[in-house]
Each structure stands twice: as C-alpha cells, then as structure tokens.
Design an enzyme around this catalytic site. Structure first.
Site, mmCIF file in Angstrom:
data_model
loop_
_atom_site.group_PDB
_atom_site.id
_atom_site.type_symbol
_atom_site.label_atom_id
_atom_site.label_comp_id
_atom_site.label_asym_id
_atom_site.label_seq_id
_atom_site.Cartn_x
_atom_site.Cartn_y
_atom_site.Cartn_z
ATOM 1 N N ASN B 429 -9.525 38.089 -16.138
ATOM 2 C CA ASN B 429 -8.302 38.770 -16.547
ATOM 3 C C ASN B 429 -7.977 38.472 -18.010
ATOM 4 O O ASN B 429 -8.085 39.358 -18.864
ATOM 5 C CB ASN B 429 -7.140 38.361 -15.627
ATOM 6 C CG ASN B 429 -5.898 39.202 -15.868
ATOM 7 O OD1 ASN B 429 -5.835 39.987 -16.800
ATOM 8 N ND2 ASN B 429 -4.907 39.033 -15.026
ATOM 9 N N ASP B 430 -7.616 37.227 -18.298
ATOM 10 C CA ASP B 430 -7.205 36.899 -19.666
ATOM 11 C C ASP B 430 -8.296 37.197 -20.696
ATOM 12 O O ASP B 430 -8.000 37.568 -21.822
ATOM 13 C CB ASP B 430 -6.835 35.417 -19.751
ATOM 14 C CG ASP B 430 -5.569 35.097 -18.959
ATOM 15 O OD1 ASP B 430 -4.772 36.036 -18.735
ATOM 16 O OD2 ASP B 430 -5.394 33.943 -18.560
#
Lengths: 94, 502
Positions: B429-430
């Site tokens: 995600n990040d």
C-alpha cells in the site's frame, strides 16, 4: 598484540565490510542478515576460553552457557541461510 | 580437578617467583602470541569476508555460506587445540545442545517468520557477549588481560565495559523486537512520557560507569560493582529504546540490532586480541549499519527519528474518530482481472507484506506461470521496505519458486510502469502511494514509491477499503480511473484468478 595493531585490523576490516556489503545484491539481504548472525557467533571463541579454564567455577558456567547460546546461532544461522539460498533459482533451471 | 596449563607445582616454588613470572607472561600475552595461532584466526577472518562476498549474486551465495562454515570451524578448532581443555566433554555437550536446538529451529521455521527468527538469534549473540564479558571479568587470567599487579588492564576494562553494554542492549532490544515481530506483543508504539530524557540519562550513566570502572583502583578478578551496574542499565536501555518503535520501522530495528551484535563481538575480540572476532565484528557491524541506512533511505526517514520512535502513532490516534471522506472507486471481480491479465503484454506484480500475511505467494507464482504460458511478460517489483526485514519479500518469492531473475528492485523497474499494461498490487500500500511525491504533509512524504499510476491499468488486491497502510494514510491510487479494486483475501482472490484463467 598491542592495542594499535588490534585497532588497525578493526578499522581496515570496517572498510572491507563497507565495500563487501554494498556489493551484496538486495535480493539476498535476508540471507545476509542470517549469515552475519551466524558468523558473529565467533564469540564462541571467548566462550570456549572461559569454559575451559578452571580458574573460576562461576566463570566456567557462564562460559558454558555462552557456548550453548553461540552454538544455537552458529548451527541455526548457517542452516537457515543454506535453506534460504537453496530456494533461489534462475529462470531456466526449473 | 586439573591444573592451569603453565603451572608446574613441583618446578615452580610457591610465592613471589610464581607471581612474577605469571604476571610477566600474562602482560605479554594480550591475545595469542604463537604466530600460527594468530595466523589461523586471520584465515578464519578471511573466510568470513569471503562468506559475505559470495552473497553478491545468488549463483555464488551457497559457496559463500560454506566459506562461513569453514571459517567458523577453523576458529573453533584453533581455540580448542591451543588451550588445555580439561572439560572437553562438558564443552562438547554444550555445543551439541546448542547445535541441536539451532538445527531444529532452522529446519522448522516458516519463511514468513524469518524476521522474528533473526531477531531471536540476535538476542542470543547479545547474551553470549554479556556472558563472555562477565566470565572474562571474573577470570581475567584465562583471557590474559591482567597487569603485573593482578589488576585488569585499563584498556581491557573499557573493552569489557563496552562489550557487555552493547551485548546487553542487543539482547533486550532483540527480545522486544522478537516479541513485536512474532505478534506476542502489539506492534503499536508504546510511548513513555519523558522517554528521551530517560534514555539519554541512562546512556550517560552507562558511559560514566565504564569510565569509573576504568579508573578504579581495585579491578582484580570479579572486582568492581560498576560492571554489573553497566549490564543492568544496558539491559534496561535496550528495552526502553525498542518499546516505542512501531511495526513499520521494524526493518530498521532488526538491521540496527544486527549491527550491534557485530560491535559486541568486535569489543570481545579486542579483549582477546583475536583477529577472527575483530574482523567478523567489523563486518557484521558495518553490514547492519548499511542495511539500516538502506532501510531509512527507502522510507525517507532519518536514523535518529526512527530511534526516537513513534512512527504512525499520531495518525492512528486521529484516524479512529475522524470520518474519512468517501470517494468513488471501481470494484472488480476475479473474472474481470483474469480477462484483462490475459489480454496484457506486460504485467508488473508488486507484492507487499499483506501477501506474506495471507500466504498468497504460491498462488501468485501459479498465476505468474499461467500468464507466462500465455505469452505475457511477467515481472515482480520489490520495494526495499516491503516485508518486515531487508530482502524478506525476495525470500518469500524464492520459496514459492519464482525465479530470481524475474524479480526487480525499485530503481531498476520503476521506469517500466509507463510501458506496462497492468500493475498488479497485492498486499502493498504505502510503497505505491503517490502522496509520497506530492503531499508534503503526508507522513510518508519523500519516500521513493512505485509509479503505478503510469501503467495503463491497476489491479489492487486489498482486504477491504477500511484499512490503510502502516503509515495510516489514504492512497490516491484507489481512486484512479484505471484502478480496479479487488476486495478480498489475497490468497483467495489470486486462486480465483488462476481458476478463471484456465
């Protein structure tokens, strides 16, 4: 060996370490940590000296305990590194 | 009971003469004097260098590991043959017990558990260093670090103090890291009020105690309470340092503790004047330091701010109550994904820690194989901080039989997204969040990320829209026009895609 010789070896080894580690491929950073963990257990040398000399019973038992801990690391570290490295395969070698 | 090796009670009269000759001998033998012994340790050190050198490529890595084993064998055999060991049976039993435990753990451990295993092993090195340090303090004669007056040499006192302190920090820090990584302790940072003052104060106290010990008038075998105080305070500070550090920063912590375990071994090497230990300590110390640096750079965080701790703590506190703005996103099914993947020419897969948690790597490799059989170019892209330790994701993919020449690092593949038909994000995600490039207020601002927005299409496997990454920030990629969210367990979704592909 006098302190300066020992220090010289240490400083030079830091430089060797710097260049050798930068050349390690990032894909192998986990095995790198596992194997550095195994080799840092060379501290077993100190543990063996402590447990071999009969000068102090407490020191002997401390030494033997350290031998056990370092052995876990040496055998475990090298074995797990071997297991990981055996999994890295090239495209055509399947 | 056997006698120490150089003592011949019949030849040497008890009293002053023995005392003198012993003192002269020990003062001169700070470390091994026999050149062959010194040479053997040097050779062991060189083998350790070769062990790391082998890791420059997977092709030479196994030979490297063997070199490490040879080095260790040389070091252990050397110390055993050059010391008159009275209790060889006890020692062999100790080695056998440790070896058996080590082997069993190494065989049974799952690859996903590698970070906690490494943290656990670091704690053992730390503890071994503390024990050896204490043994040398109680029986300095065995280590050849006594001066003519029967006091421990000043320089050796500093080395012992440092070795014990670093070893103890490594031990307690690694235990906390182990508990956090294995989920036995919550990953959330635990913040103590005034912890910076406490930490700095403890550190200053440790340094002051080592200095006091070095200058102390009485420092014979087992004398000097400062050494015990150093050990206790160092155990405490290792604990205090790692407690406030959150799960996302664990790769840095594990690397840092790796480095400390090396410095602890080096400090003991100084005490013994042993080249194998000094070379190894320096290698491991620099290795851990470089890995910490690589991890910090990959998160755009300074080392100091990681150690100061508390990453993501503020956001998670705020994120709970605040109702997040609902933005429209497109949701798809496994069939949609399979259809598009089949049509694609080039697919780049971005795995993250979520893939490891869902154990989806085998299903993912199967999907890759099916796609390759259909003529699709499949590549894997790995961010340096993917997973819980450096290179963790590479090991997991290797375990699932993904060939290592299909796996690429961030800087090698990032330009290829512009030519990719599909970016397939699974459990990451990040590391794909464009806020790292655009939003200065974002906690991940400045972190290098994959430019998945450049791909024609993005498939994003995620358990639900609710959870956000470790940094606790929303991700604009979810809402892009070309993005299709596949909301499901990663393993289940990939298995369904594989089924749909057939």
């Amino acid at each position: 060996m006098d302190f300066i010789s020992v220090l010289s070896i240490f400083v030079l080894a830091c430089f060797v370490g710097y260049y050798v580690v930068w050349s390690v491929t990032p894909a192998l950073h986990t095995p790198l940590m596992a194997v550095t963990n195994a080799i840092s257990s060379v501290i077993i040398v100190g543990a063996l000296i402590a447990s071999a000399e009969a000068g102090s019973a407490t020191a002997k038992w401390l030494g033997l305990a350290a031998v056990v801990l370092a052995s876990i690391n040496i055998f475990g570290g090298f074995a797990v590194t071997e297991r990981m490295l055996a999994m890295y395969k090239k495209k055509d070698s399947k | 009971m056997s006698l120490p090796r150089d003592v011949e009670p019949l030849a040497v009269p008890p009293g002053t003469d023995y005392g003198m000759s012993h003192a002269v001998e020990t003062a001169a033998t700070h470390g091994p004097t026999n050149p062959w012994v010194a040479l053997a340790y040097l050779v062991a050190g060189v083998f350790f260098i070769l062990a790391l050198r082998g890791l420059s490529s997977p092709a030479t890595s196994r030979a490297g590991n063997r070199n490490g084993m040879i080095g260790m064998l040389i070091a252990v055999v050397t110390v055993i043959v050059t010391h008159d060991i009275a209790n060889i049976v006890e020692i062999l039993i100790a080695i056998a017990i440790g070896g058996l435990i080590g082997f069993t753990i190494a065989r049974k451990i799952a690859m996903t558990q590698m970070p906690e295993l490494v943290a656990g092993f670091h704690s053992l090195v730390g503890m071994a260093a503390v024990l050896v340090g204490l043994a040398a303090w109680m029986n300095p004669g065995a280590f050849g670090i006594l001066d003519a007056e029967g006091q421990i040499l000043t320089v050796s006192r500093i080395e012992l103090g440092l070795g014990i302190a670093i070893g103890a920090i490594t031990f307690s820090g690694s235990v906390i890291a182990f508990l956090k990584l294995s989920g036995r302790m919550g990953g959330k940072p635990i913040m103590l009020p005034g912890r910076h003052v406490i930490n700095l104060g403890t550190l200053a106290a440790i340094i002051a105690l080592i200095a006091a010990y070095a200058m102390s008038a009485t420092a014979g075998p087992g004398e000097g309470w400062m050494i015990i105080a150093v050990a206790v305070l160092a155990f405490a500070i290792g604990f205090l340092l790692i407690i406030p550090i959150g799960g996302a920063d664990m790769p840095v912590v594990v690397s840092m503790l790796n480095s400390y375990s090396g410095w602890a071994a080096a400090a003991m090497g100084f005490t013994l004047g042993n080249t194998a230990m000094i070379i190894t300590g320096a290698l491991v110390g620099s290795s851990g330091a470089i890995l910490s640096y690589i991890m910090c750079r990959a998160m755009n965080r300074s080392f100091i701010s990681v150690i100061a701790g508390g990453f993501g703590a503020d956001d998670s506190a705020a994120g709970g109550g605040e109702a997040r703005e609902q933005r429209p996103y497109k949701q798809g099914s496994a069939d949609d994904a399979a259809f598009m993947l089949e049509q694609a020419e080039k697919v780049i897969i971005i795995p993250g820690y979520g893939m490891a948690v869902a154990q989806a790597q085998h299903a993912l490799r199967e999907m890759g194989d099916v796609l390759k059989a259909k003529g699709v170019d499949v590549k894997y892209a790995i961010h340096p901080v993917a997973g819980r330790m450096p290179g963790h994701m590479n090991v997991l993919l290797a375990e699932a039989n993904v060939p290592y020449d299909e796996v690429f690092e961030l800087e090698d593949i990032n330009s290829e997204f512009a030519q990719a038909d599909i970016a397939f994000i699974i459990g990451a995600n990040d590391v794909v969040n464009p806020a790292a490039k655009t939003d200065k207020s974002s906690p991940i601002y400045g972190m290098p990320v994959f430019d998945v927005g450049n791909a024609k299409q993005v498939f994003f496997i995620k358990r639900s829209m609710g959870g956000v990454g470790y940094a606790g920030v929303d991700n604009d990629v979810f809402y892009l026009n070309q993005t299709t969210m596949l909301l499901s367990d990663a393993k289940k979704m990939v298995e369904e895609i594989v089924k749909a592909l057939d």
